[in-house]
Design an enzyme around this catalytic site. Structure first.
Site, short mmCIF file in Angstrom:
data_model
loop_
_atom_site.label_atom_id
_atom_site.label_comp_id
_atom_site.label_asym_id
_atom_site.label_seq_id
_atom_site.Cartn_x
_atom_site.Cartn_y
_atom_site.Cartn_z
CG ASP A 287 -17.50 -1.68 -2.64
OD1 ASP A 287 -17.47 -1.19 -3.79
OD2 ASP A 287 -17.90 -2.84 -2.41
CB THR A 288 -14.51 0.75 -6.08
OG1 THR A 288 -14.95 -0.60 -6.16
CG2 THR A 288 -13.19 0.89 -6.81
#
Length: 505
Positions: free
Chosen positions: A250-251
């Site tokens: 997700d990052t």
């Protein structure tokens, strides 16, 4: 004459799974702007089985199917073509699959207690310095390496019966397509990947005597994995829709959505903060940075899109702020996020200084009690009201950003001029102003939906709709109106930084 009807833009579906909830989002380009629409939102609650903390993977899959069904029906009703679908998740956690293509072990939550103390045991086998030299990754109990070693040390039979290990997003891609893959950005969170070769660190894997068969070929973001398999197409209506790998961490997706004007610069003059329950603060580099100073500061080299490196540090983020609210609600005091920010804004500055990364605040039973106890033992005045608590949580986070910024500049050898804040925390204007003040840098806030934005953008790059990361970021800049915060109150924040150093964990 009737007005010419414009063609309905194509859709890309982002399945965005966070540690507390998930969403199915439709993304499209309309009139030169990227538009996102949340179709389905659902909770992601861990399940406690006897003494273990596990993910409810089948429950998540059921929600994903429901969301995709709704999304497919809506796009078809609008006359829109569905171009692709892709999944992003948190890092480090994994699923072990056996010969029959079924999980052979529980899917453990990274906060499960089995990981505690495992790194220290690992260092007895392979020195800490050797692990960092091989992987460039920061040391945290939750890393996949220590989860696998926990299973090995307890003689878990699954390590022998498993044929492959896939990470969380890969698991849902496998459910969608029937094809196994290991996507690069999430593989880079395992502490088992060589960031220079961008392949598994097999020498390290051998030294730990982990089964090599678990570690399959690694795929890069933008790769088309294959079409949705028939069983899924029949349930959802996604016929002949390809699965395109986003940056599944997700990052990694969030950083792609940073509205900067360049990509992986040689001398970065900007950094990012992906702000949520965790804050990930770092620079985007062309190559990994692995040296003694990086190891000393416990920074990490995680994989980014198109072979880039995310040199970053994990920070406690809004965890303390969120857990204050949870503690008050357990006591019957309902508060909204908006009221918490408003009360924090009215509270006296620096009435209480806390460090969000202090061990006292990692996982207390009651965050309010933990803060009150910390104030007492550190010789500070106990909070007189909730506003002091709220403000302390936000100020402490901004001061932690300041420390991290100094570390980043010392590692890269380059002054940082701009801090891009993306993710949910970018919507907290008080925190953004505090960040600008604490760091004495310009803060550019937005997009708030950074992870889903990056997921959709990478799918578009994989489909050929966009040609490069630079073009994707240009689309972000043209699609949002970021808020800019100028630094103020330098002297007061300099004094607060001195106090923060005294009370830091």
């Amino acid at each position: 004459m009737p007005a010419t009807e414009l063609p309905v833009p194509d859709c890309h579906f982002a399945i965005d799974l966070g540690a507390s909830g998930g969403r199915v989002i439709a993304g499209r380009i309309e009139a030169g702007r990227l538009e996102l629409e949340t179709i389905h939102r659902f909770a992601n609650n861990p399940v406690f089985v006897q003494s273990t903390m596990q993910w409810d993977t089948l429950g998540l899959w059921r929600e994903i199917l429901h969301g995709l069904t709704l999304a497919a029906a809506q796009c078809k009703e609008q006359g829109s073509m569905i171009r692709s679908v892709g999944v992003d998740t948190w890092g480090v956690d994994y699923v072990l699959l056996g010969r029959d293509n079924q999980p052979v072990a529980p899917v453990f939550h990274y906060r499960d207690s089995r990981n505690r103390g495992i790194p220290e045991q690992a260092f007895q086998i392979v020195p800490r310095e050797d692990i960092f030299a091989a992987t460039g990754l920061q040391f945290m109990d939750i890393n996949t390496l220590y989860q696998l070693l926990s299973a090995k040390f307890s003689n878990a039979p699954a390590l022998e019966t498993a044929e492959s290990m896939i990470l969380m997003a890969d698991y849902f891609h496998w459910l969608l397509t029937g094809k196994r893959s290991v996507e690069y950005t999430n593989a880079s969170t395992t502490q088992l990947l060589n960031p220079n070769t961008k392949d598994w660190a097999f020498d390290l894997i051998e030294r730990f005597e982990l089964p090599k068969k678990l570690f399959g070929p690694i795929s890069q973001p933008g790769v088309t994995l294959g079409p949705v398999q028939d069983s899924v197409a029949q349930q959802t209506g996604l016929e002949n829709v390809p699965v395109v790998l986003p940056a599944t961490h997700d990052t990694g997706s969030a950083v792609l959505a940073v509205p900067a004007e360049d990509f992986a610069p040689e001398n970065p003059d900007w950094c990012y903060i992906s702000s949520g329950t965790w804050s990930l603060m770092g620079c985007e580099l062309a190559n990994p940075l692995i040296n003694d100073r990086c190891a000393e500061l416990n920074f990490t080299n995680e994989g980014g899109v198109q072979g880039s490196t995310r040199l970053l540090k994990n920070i406690g983020g809004l965890w303390v702020f969120q857990q204050i609210r949870a503690a008050l609600e357990r006591k019957g005091e309902a508060v909204s996020w908006e009221s918490m920010v408003a009360e924090a804004d009215q509270a006296e500055p620096f009435g209480l200084v806390i460090d969000p990364d202090h061990n006292d605040f990692l996982a207390p039973k009651d965050m309010v009690d933990a803060i009150v106890q910390f104030a007492d033992k550190s010789g500070q005045t106990k909070p007189a009201n909730n506003g002091v608590l709220y403000r302390a949580a936000l100020e402490g986070l901004a001061l932690r950003y300041r420390v991290c910024l100094q570390m980043l500049e010392s590692l890269t050898g380059n002054p940082i001029k701009t801090i891009y804040v993306v993710g949910g925390g970018s919507l907290n204007e008080l925190l953004c102003q505090m960040t600008a003040d604490a760091c004495q840098r310009v803060v550019v806030a937005g997009p708030g939906e950074a992870t889903a934005t990056g997921n959709v953008l990478m799918q578009m790059i994989g489909c050929g709709v966009l040609q490069s990361v630079e073009e994707a970021r240009k689309l972000v800049r043209e699609s949002i109106q970021p808020k800019v915060f100028q630094p103020q109150n330098k002297e007061a924040w300099d004094q607060a930084a001195d106090a923060f150093e005294k009370y830091a964990g």
